[in-house]
Design a protein around this motif. Structure first.
Motif, PDB file in Angstrom:
ATOM      1  N   TRP A  28      23.059 -72.063 -20.325  1.00 49.71           N
ATOM      2  CA  TRP A  28      23.491 -71.501 -21.591  1.00 49.71           C
ATOM      3  C   TRP A  28      24.008 -72.042 -22.457  1.00 49.71           C
ATOM      4  CZ3 TRP A  28      21.647 -67.338 -24.605  1.00 49.71           C
ATOM      5  CH2 TRP A  28      22.555 -67.413 -26.116  1.00 49.71           C
ATOM      6  N   ASP A  29      24.952 -72.217 -22.181  1.00 51.53           N
ATOM      7  CA  ASP A  29      26.319 -73.894 -22.519  1.00 51.53           C
ATOM      8  C   ASP A  29      25.278 -75.225 -23.172  1.00 51.53           C
ATOM      9  OD1 ASP A  29      27.476 -71.215 -22.545  1.00 51.53           O
ATOM     10  OD2 ASP A  29      29.249 -73.331 -20.437  1.00 51.53           O
ATOM     11  N   GLY A  30      24.114 -75.261 -22.342  1.00 53.21           N
ATOM     12  CA  GLY A  30      23.902 -76.563 -22.975  1.00 53.21           C
ATOM     13  C   GLY A  30      22.689 -76.637 -23.794  1.00 53.21           C
TER      14      GLY A  30
ATOM     15  N   ASN B 201      23.073 -70.868 -31.680  1.00 57.01           N
ATOM     16  CA  ASN B 201      23.395 -70.084 -31.763  1.00 57.01           C
ATOM     17  C   ASN B 201      24.997 -71.001 -32.684  1.00 57.01           C
ATOM     18  OD1 ASN B 201      22.165 -67.669 -31.214  1.00 57.01           O
ATOM     19  ND2 ASN B 201      23.401 -67.845 -29.779  1.00 57.01           N
ATOM     20  N   LYS B 202      25.924 -71.216 -32.992  1.00 54.77           N
ATOM     21  CA  LYS B 202      27.026 -71.632 -33.040  1.00 54.77           C
ATOM     22  C   LYS B 202      26.268 -71.753 -34.651  1.00 54.77           C
ATOM     23  CE  LYS B 202      30.107 -72.468 -29.297  1.00 54.77           C
ATOM     24  NZ  LYS B 202      30.954 -72.985 -28.231  1.00 54.77           N
ATOM     25  N   ALA B 203      25.983 -73.444 -34.672  1.00 55.08           N
ATOM     26  CA  ALA B 203      25.265 -73.546 -35.611  1.00 55.08           C
ATOM     27  C   ALA B 203      24.358 -72.484 -36.389  1.00 55.08           C
ATOM     28  CB  ALA B 203      24.533 -74.840 -35.396  1.00 55.08           C
ATOM     29  N   LEU B 204      23.702 -71.782 -35.846  1.00 57.13           N
ATOM     30  CA  LEU B 204      23.720 -70.686 -36.971  1.00 57.13           C
ATOM     31  C   LEU B 204      24.115 -70.263 -37.169  1.00 57.13           C
ATOM     32  CD1 LEU B 204      21.255 -69.696 -37.962  1.00 57.13           C
ATOM     33  CD2 LEU B 204      20.329 -68.171 -36.126  1.00 57.13           C
ATOM     34  N   ALA B 205      25.210 -69.402 -37.074  1.00 59.95           N
ATOM     35  CA  ALA B 205      26.277 -68.836 -37.608  1.00 59.95           C
ATOM     36  C   ALA B 205      27.300 -69.660 -38.328  1.00 59.95           C
ATOM     37  CB  ALA B 205      27.479 -68.411 -36.174  1.00 59.95           C
ATOM     38  N   VAL B 206      26.955 -70.692 -38.385  1.00 62.25           N
ATOM     39  CA  VAL B 206      28.027 -71.092 -39.636  1.00 62.25           C
ATOM     40  C   VAL B 206      26.708 -71.198 -40.854  1.00 62.25           C
ATOM     41  CG1 VAL B 206      28.399 -73.622 -40.422  1.00 62.25           C
ATOM     42  CG2 VAL B 206      29.774 -72.681 -38.052  1.00 62.25           C
ATOM     43  N   VAL B 207      26.081 -71.314 -40.854  1.00 58.85           N
ATOM     44  CA  VAL B 207      24.915 -71.180 -42.345  1.00 58.85           C
ATOM     45  C   VAL B 207      25.344 -69.187 -42.447  1.00 58.85           C
ATOM     46  CG1 VAL B 207      22.895 -71.330 -42.826  1.00 58.85           C
ATOM     47  CG2 VAL B 207      23.104 -72.715 -41.393  1.00 58.85           C
ATOM     48  N   LEU B 208      24.757 -68.264 -41.622  1.00 60.31           N
ATOM     49  CA  LEU B 208      25.200 -67.219 -41.592  1.00 60.31           C
ATOM     50  C   LEU B 208      26.493 -66.844 -42.312  1.00 60.31           C
ATOM     51  CD1 LEU B 208      23.064 -65.498 -38.581  1.00 60.31           C
ATOM     52  CD2 LEU B 208      22.156 -66.292 -41.002  1.00 60.31           C
ATOM     53  N   GLU B 209      27.102 -67.453 -41.905  1.00 59.22           N
ATOM     54  CA  GLU B 209      28.204 -66.874 -42.384  1.00 59.22           C
ATOM     55  C   GLU B 209      28.986 -67.192 -44.194  1.00 59.22           C
ATOM     56  OE1 GLU B 209      33.195 -66.776 -41.554  1.00 59.22           O
ATOM     57  OE2 GLU B 209      32.102 -68.453 -40.465  1.00 59.22           O
ATOM     58  N   ALA B 210      28.021 -68.379 -43.817  1.00 59.77           N
ATOM     59  CA  ALA B 210      27.917 -69.293 -45.861  1.00 59.77           C
ATOM     60  C   ALA B 210      26.951 -68.786 -46.307  1.00 59.77           C
ATOM     61  CB  ALA B 210      27.456 -70.870 -45.555  1.00 59.77           C
TER      62      ALA B 210
ATOM     63  N   MET C  24      29.134 -64.659 -35.779  1.00 58.55           N
ATOM     64  CA  MET C  24      27.936 -64.812 -34.553  1.00 58.55           C
ATOM     65  C   MET C  24      26.877 -63.736 -34.127  1.00 58.55           C
ATOM     66  SD  MET C  24      27.610 -67.158 -32.140  1.00 58.55           S
ATOM     67  CE  MET C  24      28.630 -67.631 -32.316  1.00 58.55           C
ATOM     68  N   LEU C  25      27.692 -62.409 -34.008  1.00 60.84           N
ATOM     69  CA  LEU C  25      26.235 -60.985 -33.411  1.00 60.84           C
ATOM     70  C   LEU C  25      25.706 -61.598 -34.008  1.00 60.84           C
ATOM     71  CD1 LEU C  25      26.120 -58.663 -31.948  1.00 60.84           C
ATOM     72  CD2 LEU C  25      26.961 -57.964 -33.658  1.00 60.84           C
ATOM     73  N   ALA C  26      25.180 -61.595 -35.890  1.00 59.43           N
ATOM     74  CA  ALA C  26      23.790 -61.791 -36.399  1.00 59.43           C
ATOM     75  C   ALA C  26      23.299 -62.721 -35.979  1.00 59.43           C
ATOM     76  CB  ALA C  26      24.767 -62.095 -37.524  1.00 59.43           C
TER      77      ALA C  26
ATOM     78  N   PHE D 253      19.486 -62.795 -34.643  1.00 57.69           N
ATOM     79  CA  PHE D 253      17.828 -63.854 -35.350  1.00 57.69           C
ATOM     80  C   PHE D 253      17.494 -64.151 -33.960  1.00 57.69           C
ATOM     81  CE2 PHE D 253      16.499 -67.341 -37.056  1.00 57.69           C
ATOM     82  CZ  PHE D 253      15.563 -66.902 -37.969  1.00 57.69           C
ATOM     83  N   MET D 254      18.481 -64.917 -33.146  1.00 54.70           N
ATOM     84  CA  MET D 254      18.040 -65.845 -32.568  1.00 54.70           C
ATOM     85  C   MET D 254      16.787 -64.662 -31.411  1.00 54.70           C
ATOM     86  SD  MET D 254      17.802 -68.479 -32.588  1.00 54.70           S
ATOM     87  CE  MET D 254      18.870 -69.978 -31.984  1.00 54.70           C
ATOM     88  N   ALA D 255      17.521 -62.969 -31.304  1.00 62.09           N
ATOM     89  CA  ALA D 255      16.419 -62.177 -30.452  1.00 62.09           C
ATOM     90  C   ALA D 255      15.143 -62.208 -30.825  1.00 62.09           C
ATOM     91  CB  ALA D 255      17.498 -61.693 -30.351  1.00 62.09           C
ATOM     92  N   LEU D 256      15.806 -61.772 -32.408  1.00 65.26           N
ATOM     93  CA  LEU D 256      14.186 -61.679 -33.495  1.00 65.26           C
ATOM     94  C   LEU D 256      12.892 -62.878 -33.486  1.00 65.26           C
ATOM     95  CD1 LEU D 256      15.631 -60.101 -36.085  1.00 65.26           C
ATOM     96  CD2 LEU D 256      14.139 -58.677 -34.287  1.00 65.26           C
ATOM     97  N   ALA D 257      13.880 -64.165 -33.405  1.00 69.39           N
ATOM     98  CA  ALA D 257      12.385 -64.770 -33.415  1.00 69.39           C
ATOM     99  C   ALA D 257      12.043 -65.527 -31.923  1.00 69.39           C
ATOM    100  CB  ALA D 257      13.506 -66.282 -33.360  1.00 69.39           C
ATOM    101  N   THR D 258      12.880 -64.726 -31.160  1.00 66.88           N
ATOM    102  CA  THR D 258      12.207 -65.034 -29.252  1.00 66.88           C
ATOM    103  C   THR D 258      11.465 -63.772 -29.160  1.00 66.88           C
ATOM    104  OG1 THR D 258      13.966 -64.999 -28.173  1.00 66.88           O
ATOM    105  CG2 THR D 258      13.560 -66.616 -29.766  1.00 66.88           C
TER     106      THR D 258
END
Length: 98
Positions: free
Chosen positions: A18-20, A26-35, A48-50, A54-59
């Motif tokens: 998960w960490d790898g 998710n961290k990178a996506l959270a930055v985009v979503l916050e913007a 981060m929750l968003a 999103f990742m859950a929906l995408a997969t």
């Protein structure tokens, strides 16, 4: 996915995996979503929750493939349709109410 036998001695064998990868995405996506939230394109929420949502929906439509011995190939058209549905659902939950 097969785990080395030594991984099961850990209380959380999936954490290194998960960490790898997924955690970084998710961290990178959270930055985009916050913007997007800052610009008013998405309603204000925990970025981060968003990202997790999103990742859950995408997969969601392909998660079962990891349990299949020989899953059928997925075409680019099928992937596009899955992502269109995921994005539509995400915007119904996180989109602005204008």
């Amino acid at each position: 996915m097969r785990w080395p036998c030594t991984a099961w001695s850990s209380p959380s064998p999936g954490i290194p995996t998960w960490d790898g990868g997924p955690a970084q995405a998710n961290k990178a996506l959270a930055v985009v979503l916050e913007a997007a939230m800052d610009c008013g394109q998405l309603r204000r929420a925990d970025p981060m929750l968003a990202a997790h949502h999103f990742m859950a929906l995408a997969t969601a439509e392909v998660n079962m493939r990891q349990f299949q011995r020989k899953p059928q190939p997925v075409s680019l058209e099928q992937i596009q349709a899955m992502m269109d549905r995921a994005i539509d659902t995400f915007f119904h939950g996180f989109g602005t109410r204008n």
